[in-house]
Design a protein around this motif. Sequence first.
Motif, PDB file in Angstrom:
ATOM      1  N   THR A   1       0.837  -1.210   0.000  1.00 48.01           N
ATOM      2  CA  THR A   1       0.000   0.000   0.000  1.00 48.01           C
ATOM      3  C   THR A   1       0.870   1.256   0.000  1.00 48.01           C
ATOM      4  O   THR A   1       0.588   2.218  -0.729  1.00 48.01           O
ATOM      5  CB  THR A   1      -0.934   0.001   1.231  1.00 48.01           C
TER       6      THR A   1
ATOM      7  N   ASP B   1      -6.893  -0.270   3.846  1.00 48.82           N
ATOM      8  CA  ASP B   1      -6.077   0.086   2.679  1.00 48.82           C
ATOM      9  C   ASP B   1      -6.905   0.854   1.647  1.00 48.82           C
ATOM     10  O   ASP B   1      -6.428   1.831   1.064  1.00 48.82           O
ATOM     11  CB  ASP B   1      -5.452  -1.174   2.055  1.00 48.82           C
TER      12      ASP B   1
ATOM     13  N   GLU C   1      -3.913  -4.717  -5.479  1.00 51.22           N
ATOM     14  CA  GLU C   1      -3.103  -5.090  -4.311  1.00 51.22           C
ATOM     15  C   GLU C   1      -3.646  -6.413  -3.804  1.00 51.22           C
ATOM     16  O   GLU C   1      -4.733  -6.487  -3.239  1.00 51.22           O
ATOM     17  CB  GLU C   1      -3.147  -4.043  -3.190  1.00 51.22           C
TER      18      GLU C   1
HETATM   19 MG   LIG Z   1      -1.732  -3.113   2.163  1.00 50.29          MG
END
Ligand SMILES: [Mg+2]
Length: 223
Positions: free
Chosen positions: A47, A75, A120
């Motif tokens: 992140t 996140d 992600e």
């Molecule tokens: Mg993360």
Amino acid sequence: MRDFKYIDLKECILKDNDGVAEEIRKLANDKNIFVWNLMSSPGAGKTTFIIRLLKRLSQDIKIGVIEGDVESTLDAEKIHAFNIPTVQLRTGGSCHLDAAMIKKAMDYLPLDELDVVIVENIGNLVCPAEFDIGADLQSMILSVPEGDDKAIKYPLMFSVCKALIVTKIDTLPCFDFDFEALEKNVRKLNHQIKIFPLSAKTGEGVEDFITFLMHEINSKIKR
Ligand SMILES: [Mg+2]
Ligand SMILES: Nc1nc2c(ncn2[C@@H]2O[C@H](COP(=O)(O)OP(=O)(O)OP(=O)(O)O)[C@@H](O)[C@H]2O)c(=O)[nH]1
């Protein structure tokens, strides 16, 4: 000769997944979008690195982000604070993202307005490497505090990636991290992999990765 039915569930699951990954590839091609899969162990720095890239690139390219987590929206909140179209996927226990999850998330992104979708993946060095999510770029982060031996312990992840980002190099004075040993072990698995030592905290080395990333993006999409 077996006289009972044998079903290899893993084979079935991966085959079904590959079919959906192909659908994502087609969708991304139709929409002229580059899909980037970023994998690593928990806390390696995914992140933080994405945020650094958003600050540097979001004037030039339109980016959307899919955040995968077992729990929480932390996140996604961090990314969305930069006014970036964001979808948080909560798996509720599953330790990887699969193609069906990505396809569902893409329904909630403004694909006609985007150039790049960053995924992600869930923090895990094992399962995410097994699931094709239709990405144009497979990449992973290894952070210095995790140690230089991870390619030996988690070989598949290092085998499926085109780029290895070695982050947190600002912490090198605190750890016995042998870059040569890492590279030697990684190249045994994946001769072609590109390795980018950098720090998302200080910015050192980040421009080299951006040059690579922009080349990958511009080789696929028309802008
Ligand atoms: Mg993360
Ligand atoms: N010193 C240093 N710390 C970093 C760097 N990148 C990330 N961190 C720190 O590492 C910790 C974890 O970073 P995250 O970006 O949340 O890691 P992540 O991979 O997204 O974590 P999960 O989503 O939980 O898997 C945070 O405390 C960051 O500030 C770096 O380059 N240098």
